[in-house]
Design a protein around this motif. Structure first.
Motif, PDB file in Angstrom:
ATOM      1  N   THR A  78       0.836  -1.204   0.000  1.00  0.00           N
ATOM      2  CA  THR A  78       0.000   0.000   0.000  1.00  0.00           C
ATOM      3  C   THR A  78       0.867   1.250   0.000  1.00  0.00           C
ATOM      4  OG1 THR A  78      -1.782  -1.156   1.142  1.00  0.00           O
ATOM      5  CG2 THR A  78      -1.786   1.252   1.280  1.00  0.00           C
ATOM      6  N   TYR A  79       1.887   1.253   0.837  1.00  0.00           N
ATOM      7  CA  TYR A  79       2.830   2.377   0.885  1.00  0.00           C
ATOM      8  C   TYR A  79       3.447   2.621  -0.485  1.00  0.00           C
ATOM      9  CZ  TYR A  79       7.644   4.019   1.009  1.00  0.00           C
ATOM     10  OH  TYR A  79       8.821   4.633   0.695  1.00  0.00           O
ATOM     11  N   GLU A  80       3.922   1.551  -1.135  1.00  0.00           N
ATOM     12  CA  GLU A  80       4.566   1.709  -2.441  1.00  0.00           C
ATOM     13  C   GLU A  80       3.603   2.320  -3.466  1.00  0.00           C
ATOM     14  OE1 GLU A  80       7.579   1.587  -3.163  1.00  0.00           O
ATOM     15  OE2 GLU A  80       8.569   0.213  -1.790  1.00  0.00           O
ATOM     16  N   VAL A  81       2.365   1.853  -3.459  1.00  0.00           N
ATOM     17  CA  VAL A  81       1.369   2.369  -4.400  1.00  0.00           C
ATOM     18  C   VAL A  81       1.050   3.838  -4.099  1.00  0.00           C
ATOM     19  CG1 VAL A  81      -1.033   2.174  -5.162  1.00  0.00           C
ATOM     20  CG2 VAL A  81       0.371   0.107  -4.904  1.00  0.00           C
ATOM     21  N   LEU A  82       0.786   4.151  -2.827  1.00  0.00           N
ATOM     22  CA  LEU A  82       0.427   5.527  -2.468  1.00  0.00           C
ATOM     23  C   LEU A  82       1.575   6.493  -2.718  1.00  0.00           C
ATOM     24  CD1 LEU A  82      -1.587   4.971   0.835  1.00  0.00           C
ATOM     25  CD2 LEU A  82      -2.489   5.565  -1.431  1.00  0.00           C
ATOM     26  N   HIS A  83       2.793   6.064  -2.429  1.00  0.00           N
ATOM     27  CA  HIS A  83       3.943   6.941  -2.654  1.00  0.00           C
ATOM     28  C   HIS A  83       4.112   7.248  -4.140  1.00  0.00           C
ATOM     29  CE1 HIS A  83       8.563   7.527  -2.632  1.00  0.00           C
ATOM     30  NE2 HIS A  83       7.947   8.688  -2.537  1.00  0.00           N
ATOM     31  N   ARG A  84       4.049   6.216  -4.965  1.00  0.00           N
ATOM     32  CA  ARG A  84       4.196   6.453  -6.405  1.00  0.00           C
ATOM     33  C   ARG A  84       3.064   7.332  -6.930  1.00  0.00           C
ATOM     34  NH1 ARG A  84       6.830   3.894 -10.916  1.00  0.00           N
ATOM     35  NH2 ARG A  84       7.751   2.398  -9.475  1.00  0.00           N
ATOM     36  N   ARG A  85       1.835   7.047  -6.505  1.00  0.00           N
ATOM     37  CA  ARG A  85       0.693   7.837  -6.981  1.00  0.00           C
ATOM     38  C   ARG A  85       0.778   9.293  -6.538  1.00  0.00           C
ATOM     39  NH1 ARG A  85      -3.541   5.677  -9.501  1.00  0.00           N
ATOM     40  NH2 ARG A  85      -4.895   7.352  -8.802  1.00  0.00           N
ATOM     41  N   ALA A  86       1.383   9.553  -5.393  1.00  0.00           N
ATOM     42  CA  ALA A  86       1.545  10.943  -4.959  1.00  0.00           C
ATOM     43  C   ALA A  86       2.345  11.731  -5.989  1.00  0.00           C
ATOM     44  CB  ALA A  86       2.229  11.001  -3.596  1.00  0.00           C
ATOM     45  N   HIS A  87       3.311  11.068  -6.596  1.00  0.00           N
ATOM     46  CA  HIS A  87       4.153  11.733  -7.588  1.00  0.00           C
ATOM     47  C   HIS A  87       3.540  11.724  -8.979  1.00  0.00           C
ATOM     48  CE1 HIS A  87       7.902  12.430  -5.257  1.00  0.00           C
ATOM     49  NE2 HIS A  87       7.457  11.420  -4.525  1.00  0.00           N
ATOM     50  N   THR A  88       2.659  10.789  -9.259  1.00  0.00           N
ATOM     51  CA  THR A  88       2.182  10.621 -10.637  1.00  0.00           C
ATOM     52  C   THR A  88       0.716  10.985 -10.861  1.00  0.00           C
ATOM     53  OG1 THR A  88       1.649   8.280 -10.243  1.00  0.00           O
ATOM     54  CG2 THR A  88       3.867   8.788 -11.087  1.00  0.00           C
ATOM     55  N   HIS A  89      -0.066  11.136  -9.790  1.00  0.00           N
ATOM     56  CA  HIS A  89      -1.503  11.397  -9.932  1.00  0.00           C
ATOM     57  C   HIS A  89      -1.935  12.523  -8.994  1.00  0.00           C
ATOM     58  CE1 HIS A  89      -1.189   7.405 -11.677  1.00  0.00           C
ATOM     59  NE2 HIS A  89      -2.388   7.568 -12.213  1.00  0.00           N
ATOM     60  N   PRO A  95      -4.249  14.588  -6.272  1.00  0.00           N
ATOM     61  CA  PRO A  95      -4.952  14.092  -5.081  1.00  0.00           C
ATOM     62  C   PRO A  95      -6.436  13.919  -5.319  1.00  0.00           C
ATOM     63  CG  PRO A  95      -4.440  16.422  -4.837  1.00  0.00           C
ATOM     64  CD  PRO A  95      -3.771  15.961  -6.102  1.00  0.00           C
ATOM     65  N   THR A  96      -7.011  12.943  -4.643  1.00  0.00           N
ATOM     66  CA  THR A  96      -8.461  12.789  -4.593  1.00  0.00           C
ATOM     67  C   THR A  96      -8.817  12.668  -3.122  1.00  0.00           C
ATOM     68  OG1 THR A  96      -8.263  10.392  -4.847  1.00  0.00           O
ATOM     69  CG2 THR A  96      -8.645  11.671  -6.848  1.00  0.00           C
ATOM     70  N   GLY A  97      -9.652  13.545  -2.657  1.00  0.00           N
ATOM     71  CA  GLY A  97     -10.087  13.501  -1.266  1.00  0.00           C
ATOM     72  C   GLY A  97      -9.096  14.148  -0.301  1.00  0.00           C
ATOM     73  N   ARG A  98      -9.528  14.256   0.943  1.00  0.00           N
ATOM     74  CA  ARG A  98      -8.729  14.938   1.965  1.00  0.00           C
ATOM     75  C   ARG A  98      -7.430  14.202   2.264  1.00  0.00           C
ATOM     76  NH1 ARG A  98     -12.493  16.232   6.990  1.00  0.00           N
ATOM     77  NH2 ARG A  98     -10.505  17.060   7.720  1.00  0.00           N
ATOM     78  N   TYR A  99      -7.493  12.874   2.319  1.00  0.00           N
ATOM     79  CA  TYR A  99      -6.283  12.121   2.622  1.00  0.00           C
ATOM     80  C   TYR A  99      -5.249  12.277   1.504  1.00  0.00           C
ATOM     81  CZ  TYR A  99      -3.087   8.252   3.498  1.00  0.00           C
ATOM     82  OH  TYR A  99      -1.950   7.500   3.702  1.00  0.00           O
ATOM     83  N   GLY A 100      -5.692  12.198   0.256  1.00  0.00           N
ATOM     84  CA  GLY A 100      -4.768  12.362  -0.863  1.00  0.00           C
ATOM     85  C   GLY A 100      -4.120  13.732  -0.861  1.00  0.00           C
ATOM     86  N   ARG A 101      -4.891  14.757  -0.550  1.00  0.00           N
ATOM     87  CA  ARG A 101      -4.330  16.111  -0.480  1.00  0.00           C
ATOM     88  C   ARG A 101      -3.332  16.196   0.672  1.00  0.00           C
ATOM     89  NH1 ARG A 101      -6.844  21.486   1.845  1.00  0.00           N
ATOM     90  NH2 ARG A 101      -5.409  22.991   0.937  1.00  0.00           N
ATOM     91  N   TRP A 102      -3.726  15.669   1.843  1.00  0.00           N
ATOM     92  CA  TRP A 102      -2.821  15.702   2.991  1.00  0.00           C
ATOM     93  C   TRP A 102      -1.524  14.969   2.671  1.00  0.00           C
ATOM     94  CZ3 TRP A 102      -0.608  11.489   5.254  1.00  0.00           C
ATOM     95  CH2 TRP A 102       0.270  11.794   6.306  1.00  0.00           C
ATOM     96  N   LEU A 103      -1.608  13.758   2.121  1.00  0.00           N
ATOM     97  CA  LEU A 103      -0.416  12.958   1.860  1.00  0.00           C
ATOM     98  C   LEU A 103       0.555  13.718   0.963  1.00  0.00           C
ATOM     99  CD1 LEU A 103      -0.259   9.185   1.093  1.00  0.00           C
ATOM    100  CD2 LEU A 103       1.015  10.788  -0.326  1.00  0.00           C
ATOM    101  N   ARG A 104       0.059  14.344  -0.085  1.00  0.00           N
ATOM    102  CA  ARG A 104       0.927  15.063  -1.003  1.00  0.00           C
ATOM    103  C   ARG A 104       1.558  16.276  -0.341  1.00  0.00           C
ATOM    104  NH1 ARG A 104      -2.357  11.925  -3.257  1.00  0.00           N
ATOM    105  NH2 ARG A 104      -2.054  11.022  -5.339  1.00  0.00           N
ATOM    106  N   ARG A 105       0.777  17.042   0.387  1.00  0.00           N
ATOM    107  CA  ARG A 105       1.364  18.219   1.051  1.00  0.00           C
ATOM    108  C   ARG A 105       2.411  17.786   2.085  1.00  0.00           C
ATOM    109  NH1 ARG A 105      -0.135  23.161   0.978  1.00  0.00           N
ATOM    110  NH2 ARG A 105       0.028  23.448   3.233  1.00  0.00           N
ATOM    111  N   GLU A 148      -6.718  24.164  -9.836  1.00  0.00           N
ATOM    112  CA  GLU A 148      -7.223  23.371  -8.714  1.00  0.00           C
ATOM    113  C   GLU A 148      -6.153  23.078  -7.658  1.00  0.00           C
ATOM    114  OE1 GLU A 148      -6.655  20.323 -12.165  1.00  0.00           O
ATOM    115  OE2 GLU A 148      -7.081  22.465 -11.916  1.00  0.00           O
ATOM    116  N   HIS A 149      -4.874  23.341  -7.990  1.00  0.00           N
ATOM    117  CA  HIS A 149      -3.793  23.099  -7.025  1.00  0.00           C
ATOM    118  C   HIS A 149      -3.105  24.384  -6.582  1.00  0.00           C
ATOM    119  CE1 HIS A 149      -4.452  18.993  -8.117  1.00  0.00           C
ATOM    120  NE2 HIS A 149      -4.004  19.163  -9.345  1.00  0.00           N
ATOM    121  N   ALA A 150      -3.586  25.526  -7.068  1.00  0.00           N
ATOM    122  CA  ALA A 150      -2.900  26.794  -6.823  1.00  0.00           C
ATOM    123  C   ALA A 150      -2.912  27.215  -5.352  1.00  0.00           C
ATOM    124  CB  ALA A 150      -3.519  27.898  -7.688  1.00  0.00           C
ATOM    125  N   ALA A 151      -3.872  26.744  -4.577  1.00  0.00           N
ATOM    126  CA  ALA A 151      -3.903  27.105  -3.154  1.00  0.00           C
ATOM    127  C   ALA A 151      -2.818  26.377  -2.362  1.00  0.00           C
ATOM    128  CB  ALA A 151      -5.278  26.784  -2.566  1.00  0.00           C
TER     129      ALA A 151
END
Length: 199
Positions: free
Chosen positions: A93-104, A106-116, A172-175
């Motif tokens: 799960t970590y490997e998938v989420l980490h790669r997706r943070a760089h390639t996709h 965010p969707t939802g609050r968790y995705g936004r939090w993880l990327r920031r 959509e990411h400017a903030a």
């Protein structure tokens, strides 16, 4: 211990390992060139780089082979197997989420939090925010930092989901982000120190 609880404990065990591996092997002991640091330093230097999937698969198999006998001895056959399953499942799960943070995006609050959380580590304070999937151990070891404003992403590291064809941050990411050229001084409201603040 029931198998379900053992699996949950195994997943939590991975998040602890994720933090410790990232912080110590990836950063604090990176100059000693360990098995993790070589790939990790390359990832920081070229944020679109990830170790090959074959290496990740080998790591998952080796991790399971190392954890399973210890877990079985400590917890018994069924709980030990469940612990190992939870540990390895969270690693994947970590490997998938980490790669997706760089390639996709965010969707939802968790995705936004993880990327920031993660990109603050990449682009502002690499000694902070070592947890990728969870901040728990950053809080425990006092290495958590909430990004203070927009995250300043160097233009050469800008993720493809972040910018348009002209290299500008998508509305959509400017903030959350701004893209900066090398050497551009930080805006007063978004500057951060690369050194950790006293705890």
């Amino acid at each position: 211990m029931t198998p379900l609880i053992a699996a949950a404990v195994g997943a939590a065990g991975w998040t602890a390992s994720e933090y410790l591996i990232h912080r110590f092997l990836g950063h604090e002991w990176a100059k000693r060139r360990n098995f993790f640091s070589v790939e990790h330093v390359r990832h920081h230097a070229t944020t679109s780089y990830f170790a090959p999937t074959s290496l990740k698969a080998q790591a998952a198999v080796l991790t399971a082979a190392a954890v399973a006998p210890l877990a079985r001895r400590a917890l018994g056959a069924s709980a030990g197997l469940a612990f190992t399953g939870g540990f390895v499942a969270m690693y994947v799960t970590y490997e998938v989420l980490h790669r997706r943070a760089h390639t996709h995006p965010p969707t939802g609050r968790y995705g936004r939090w993880l990327r920031r959380h993660h990109f603050h580590h990449h682009f502002a304070e690499p000694k902070m925010n070592h947890g990728v999937t969870s901040p728990v151990f950053d809080y425990v070891f006092r290495t958590h930092r909430t990004p203070p404003g927009k995250i300043r992403v160097p233009a050469r590291h800008a993720m493809t989901w972040l910018v348009d064809d002209a290299g500008e941050v998508r509305p959509e990411h400017a903030a959350d982000y701004e893209v900066v050229a090398k050497g551009k001084p930080p805006a007063a409201e978004t500057s951060v120190s690369a050194a950790p603040r006293p705890a």
